[in-house]
Scaffold this motif. Structure first.
Motif, PDB file in Angstrom:
ATOM      1  N   MET A   1       0.849  -1.108  -0.023  1.00  0.00           N
ATOM      2  CA  MET A   1       0.099  -0.112  -0.076  1.00  0.00           C
ATOM      3  C   MET A   1       1.095   1.200   0.078  1.00  0.00           C
ATOM      4  O   MET A   1       1.808   1.530   0.765  1.00  0.00           O
ATOM      5  CB  MET A   1      -0.825   0.126   1.206  1.00  0.00           C
ATOM      6  CG  MET A   1      -1.834   1.284   1.153  1.00  0.00           C
ATOM      7  SD  MET A   1      -3.233   1.104  -0.016  1.00  0.00           S
ATOM      8  CE  MET A   1      -4.201  -0.100   0.520  1.00  0.00           C
ATOM      9  N   ARG A   8      -6.527   9.108  -0.390  1.00  0.00           N
ATOM     10  CA  ARG A   8      -6.700   7.749   0.087  1.00  0.00           C
ATOM     11  C   ARG A   8      -7.332   6.752  -0.625  1.00  0.00           C
ATOM     12  O   ARG A   8      -8.078   6.963  -1.545  1.00  0.00           O
ATOM     13  CB  ARG A   8      -7.591   7.861   1.451  1.00  0.00           C
ATOM     14  CG  ARG A   8      -7.262   8.697   2.458  1.00  0.00           C
ATOM     15  CD  ARG A   8      -7.940   8.526   3.899  1.00  0.00           C
ATOM     16  NE  ARG A   8      -9.347   8.626   3.618  1.00  0.00           N
ATOM     17  CZ  ARG A   8     -10.106   9.415   3.685  1.00  0.00           C
ATOM     18  NH1 ARG A   8      -9.795  10.874   3.873  1.00  0.00           N
ATOM     19  NH2 ARG A   8     -11.588   9.382   3.332  1.00  0.00           N
ATOM     20  N   ASP A  10      -9.031   2.656  -0.433  1.00  0.00           N
ATOM     21  CA  ASP A  10      -9.330   1.878   0.448  1.00  0.00           C
ATOM     22  C   ASP A  10      -9.972   0.617  -0.415  1.00  0.00           C
ATOM     23  O   ASP A  10     -10.448   0.736  -1.371  1.00  0.00           O
ATOM     24  CB  ASP A  10     -10.409   2.231   1.500  1.00  0.00           C
ATOM     25  CG  ASP A  10     -10.037   3.688   2.287  1.00  0.00           C
ATOM     26  OD1 ASP A  10      -8.940   3.290   3.131  1.00  0.00           O
ATOM     27  OD2 ASP A  10     -10.580   4.454   2.211  1.00  0.00           O
ATOM     28  N   HIS A  11      -9.783  -0.575   0.061  1.00  0.00           N
ATOM     29  CA  HIS A  11     -10.074  -1.705  -0.602  1.00  0.00           C
ATOM     30  C   HIS A  11     -11.132  -2.633   0.377  1.00  0.00           C
ATOM     31  O   HIS A  11     -10.969  -2.675   1.421  1.00  0.00           O
ATOM     32  CB  HIS A  11      -9.062  -2.747  -1.017  1.00  0.00           C
ATOM     33  CG  HIS A  11      -8.288  -2.269  -2.004  1.00  0.00           C
ATOM     34  ND1 HIS A  11      -8.267  -2.057  -3.318  1.00  0.00           N
ATOM     35  CD2 HIS A  11      -6.891  -1.421  -1.724  1.00  0.00           C
ATOM     36  CE1 HIS A  11      -7.317  -1.570  -3.796  1.00  0.00           C
ATOM     37  NE2 HIS A  11      -6.407  -1.077  -3.042  1.00  0.00           N
ATOM     38  N   GLU A  12     -12.347  -2.897  -0.078  1.00  0.00           N
ATOM     39  CA  GLU A  12     -13.111  -3.678   0.615  1.00  0.00           C
ATOM     40  C   GLU A  12     -14.074  -4.535  -0.433  1.00  0.00           C
ATOM     41  O   GLU A  12     -14.977  -4.038  -0.993  1.00  0.00           O
ATOM     42  CB  GLU A  12     -14.063  -2.905   1.634  1.00  0.00           C
ATOM     43  CG  GLU A  12     -14.956  -3.657   2.500  1.00  0.00           C
ATOM     44  CD  GLU A  12     -15.702  -2.834   3.547  1.00  0.00           C
ATOM     45  OE1 GLU A  12     -16.477  -3.222   4.238  1.00  0.00           O
ATOM     46  OE2 GLU A  12     -15.615  -1.656   3.387  1.00  0.00           O
ATOM     47  N   THR A  17     -12.092   2.383  -2.986  1.00  0.00           N
ATOM     48  CA  THR A  17     -12.532   3.689  -2.944  1.00  0.00           C
ATOM     49  C   THR A  17     -11.572   4.636  -2.946  1.00  0.00           C
ATOM     50  O   THR A  17     -10.576   4.495  -2.020  1.00  0.00           O
ATOM     51  CB  THR A  17     -13.441   4.112  -1.640  1.00  0.00           C
ATOM     52  OG1 THR A  17     -14.612   3.001  -1.748  1.00  0.00           O
ATOM     53  CG2 THR A  17     -13.917   5.106  -1.499  1.00  0.00           C
TER      54      THR A  17
END
Length: 258
Positions: A1, A8, A10-12, A17
């Protein structure tokens, strides 16, 4: 990362995102931020994101535009380099191998509007305000707005928005076709998350192929686009997702996508 100061990522569960995180500057895009976005897009692709959300930090802005304090004293050569960087970022959003949703949660002017135009879907909060406002700075859209905006809203509407530099609210943007839907400001995050999750649950390669063929409609003649569609359509046969999708349909069960 990677460690970025102005964005930013983000991974989910298959959803990446990407948040522009300069709320004190209304998420304005300087060189550092554009380069970080470019890197983040590559990282999201490498991580296999099945959907990507693009948004801005804070309560006021999606992306208020390019950084005017940086642009003010650019030479022609420096402005060309800045334009090329902005175009690279917008092009990479447009060609990202999964659907991109722009969650327009506030001001989206100039370059911010252009990044949203490069996305596949645009969802605006009810208090969002958008526009190609460059004319009042003595310039014109430089990151794709003059080309992408007419394709969304029609030629004359695009000319009016660009010539007058008009700032329009979310409902007017929806009526013009600039955004696909408008939601309550306190619901946009959850709503976009639901959309992205639904997309991430679709068959990855078919969705990427659908995006490629739709993009071709803006890049070539209809005849060439139809040839491209035939090649892409037939090329999906024999893939796991094609076999699984059709087997599941015939067996009346939910598909288990790769």
């Amino acid at each position: 990362m990677s460690d970025w100061e102005t964005i930013r990522l983000d991974h989910e569960e298959g959803v990446a995102t990407l948040t522009v995180d300069r709320p004190d500057r209304l998420n304005a895009l300087n060189v550092e931020t554009l380069e970080a976005i470019e890197e983040a897009l590559a990282e999201a692709e490498d991580e296999g994101a099945r959907a990507l959300v693009l948004t801005g930090a804070g309560d006021d802005a999606f992306v208020a535009g390019a950084d005017i304090s940086y642009m003010q004293d650019l030479s022609v050569a420096e402005a060309q380099a800045y334009a090329e960087l902005g175009h690279r970022v917008a092009d990479k959003i447009e060609s990202f191998p999964a659907p991109v949703i722009a969650a327009i949660n506030g001001y989206a002017f100039g370059g911010g509007c252009e990044l949203a135009l490069a996305a596949d879907l645009r969802v605006a909060s009810e208090d969002a305000i958008v526009g190609q406002t460059e004319i009042d700075l003595g310039i014109v859209p430089g990151w794709g707005g003059s080309q992408r905006l007419p394709r969304l809203v029609g030629d004359e509407t695009a000319r009016r928005l660009i010539f007058f530099g008009e700032r329009i609210d979310a409902q007017d943007a929806h009526e013009h076709g600039l955004v696909g839907e408008v939601v309550a400001s306190d619901q946009i995050d959850d709503h976009v998350a639901d959309l992205a999750a639904d997309l991430a649950a679709k068959p990855r390669y078919a969705l990427a192929a659908a995006k490629e063929t739709l993009n071709q409609a803006h890049e070539t003649t209809q005849e060439a686009g139809l040839r491209y569609e035939r090649r892409v359509w037939s090329g999906l046969f024999g893939t796991r997702d094609q076999r699984e999708g059709m087997e599941a349909f015939l067996a009346d069960r939910e598909p288990d996508w790769e």
